[in-house]
Motif scaffolding. Structure first.
Motif, PDB file in Angstrom:
ATOM      1  N   LEU A  51       0.828  -1.206   0.000  1.00  0.00           N
ATOM      2  CA  LEU A  51       0.000   0.000   0.000  1.00  0.00           C
ATOM      3  C   LEU A  51       0.865   1.261   0.000  1.00  0.00           C
ATOM      4  O   LEU A  51       0.547   2.246  -0.677  1.00  0.00           O
ATOM      5  CB  LEU A  51      -0.930  -0.002   1.217  1.00  0.00           C
ATOM      6  N   PHE A  52       1.961   1.230   0.748  1.00  0.00           N
ATOM      7  CA  PHE A  52       2.871   2.376   0.758  1.00  0.00           C
ATOM      8  C   PHE A  52       3.487   2.580  -0.623  1.00  0.00           C
ATOM      9  O   PHE A  52       3.589   3.721  -1.106  1.00  0.00           O
ATOM     10  CB  PHE A  52       3.982   2.174   1.789  1.00  0.00           C
ATOM     11  N   TYR A  56       3.193   5.846  -2.810  1.00  0.00           N
ATOM     12  CA  TYR A  56       4.400   6.549  -3.264  1.00  0.00           C
ATOM     13  C   TYR A  56       4.306   6.844  -4.764  1.00  0.00           C
ATOM     14  O   TYR A  56       4.595   7.956  -5.213  1.00  0.00           O
ATOM     15  CB  TYR A  56       5.632   5.693  -2.964  1.00  0.00           C
ATOM     16  N   ALA A  57       3.893   5.847  -5.524  1.00  0.00           N
ATOM     17  CA  ALA A  57       3.763   6.026  -6.970  1.00  0.00           C
ATOM     18  C   ALA A  57       2.621   6.973  -7.306  1.00  0.00           C
ATOM     19  O   ALA A  57       2.741   7.818  -8.202  1.00  0.00           O
ATOM     20  CB  ALA A  57       3.553   4.676  -7.653  1.00  0.00           C
ATOM     21  N   ASP A  58       1.517   6.848  -6.605  1.00  0.00           N
ATOM     22  CA  ASP A  58       0.346   7.673  -6.896  1.00  0.00           C
ATOM     23  C   ASP A  58       0.620   9.153  -6.642  1.00  0.00           C
ATOM     24  O   ASP A  58       0.055  10.020  -7.313  1.00  0.00           O
ATOM     25  CB  ASP A  58      -0.839   7.205  -6.050  1.00  0.00           C
ATOM     26  N   ILE A 115       5.168   2.742   8.073  1.00  0.00           N
ATOM     27  CA  ILE A 115       6.088   1.723   7.562  1.00  0.00           C
ATOM     28  C   ILE A 115       7.223   1.498   8.555  1.00  0.00           C
ATOM     29  O   ILE A 115       7.615   0.352   8.833  1.00  0.00           O
ATOM     30  CB  ILE A 115       6.639   2.149   6.185  1.00  0.00           C
ATOM     31  N   LEU A 116       7.766   2.564   9.107  1.00  0.00           N
ATOM     32  CA  LEU A 116       8.827   2.453  10.108  1.00  0.00           C
ATOM     33  C   LEU A 116       8.352   1.666  11.320  1.00  0.00           C
ATOM     34  O   LEU A 116       9.069   0.799  11.837  1.00  0.00           O
ATOM     35  CB  LEU A 116       9.293   3.844  10.549  1.00  0.00           C
ATOM     36  N   ALA A 117       7.156   1.973  11.789  1.00  0.00           N
ATOM     37  CA  ALA A 117       6.622   1.304  12.973  1.00  0.00           C
ATOM     38  C   ALA A 117       6.349  -0.176  12.715  1.00  0.00           C
ATOM     39  O   ALA A 117       6.557  -1.022  13.587  1.00  0.00           O
ATOM     40  CB  ALA A 117       5.330   2.002  13.434  1.00  0.00           C
TER      41      ALA A 117
END
Length: 221
Positions: free
Chosen positions: A109-110, A114-116, A129-131
């Motif tokens: 999903l990230f 990112y692409a969108d 994402i980090l968590a």
């Protein structure tokens, strides 16, 4: 829609192509960012934190968002040769996430987000994402996402030029744009490599956020 034929088998992939178009400036930006985090992708794969299938899912998901034809061919071939399920590949290239492993869903999903946003994710999405994965794996995910973004941008121009040569010009693309984008890679690649090296030496943040992007939007799972 496209076909890929490995020996005797034919796979039908449903995908909307040429969904995005990038500027020359955006290509350079994607290129140096991809090189900046390439080492993190390599380390993630070497350590086993990012499996080959995980990386290919990220790359197929980003390719679906951008609609790059040549990248779809290439990464479908790689994924099949690695033993990924045909149904899952079709799903990723048609925007369906039902077959993605649960522990990889947030990363996919990230990557799509990112692409969108053309490489401008929200700070909130990155913090999630980090968590979820920890810094080292998160940077590997970012590295995979950025690498395929640069490939997609170049691949979109290449795909459009190939389509033009076949007598099927892509709406919104021109020969000057397509040729210019492809030629730009010659001076851009060494310049981007130097740019990425300087960023590394200066210990610049791996990811930065535009003020207007910070806090806007979330990832949902």
């Amino acid at each position: 829609m496209f076909y890929w034929k490995p020996e005797q088998e034919v796979y039908l992939i449903e995908q909307v192509l040429f969904k995005k178009k990038y500027t020359i400036r955006e290509f350079y930006r994607a290129l140096y960012k991809g090189l900046h985090t390439f080492k993190d992708l390599r380390m993630g794969k070497k350590s086993g934190q990012l499996s080959n299938h995980f990386v290919e899912r990220i790359m197929l998901a980003v390719t679906e968002v951008n609609g790059c034809e040549v990248c779809s061919y290439a990464h479908t071939k790689i994924a099949l040769e690695q033993g990924m399920d045909e149904k899952e590949i079709k799903g990723l290239l048609s925007g369906t996430a039902s077959d993605i492993p649960e522990d990889e869903m947030l990363a996919i999903l990230f990557a799509q987000h990112y692409a969108d946003t053309k490489g401008n994710p929200t700070e909130e999405s990155w913090n999630r994402i980090l968590a979820a994965y920890g810094e080292q794996t998160a940077l590997g995910i970012l590295g995979a996402t950025r690498l395929i973004m640069a490939g997609n941008i170049y691949g979109l121009a290449m795909s459009a030029l190939k389509s033009r040569i076949k007598g099927r010009p892509v709406k919104g693309f021109s020969f000057i744009y397509e040729a210019g984008m492809l030629i730009s890679a010659v001076p851009f690649l060494p310049a981007a490599a130097i740019h990425a090296f300087i960023l590394k030496r200066m210990q610049s943040p791996m990811i930065q956020f535009e003020p207007e992007k910070a806090g806007q939007g979330t990832l949902t799972n």
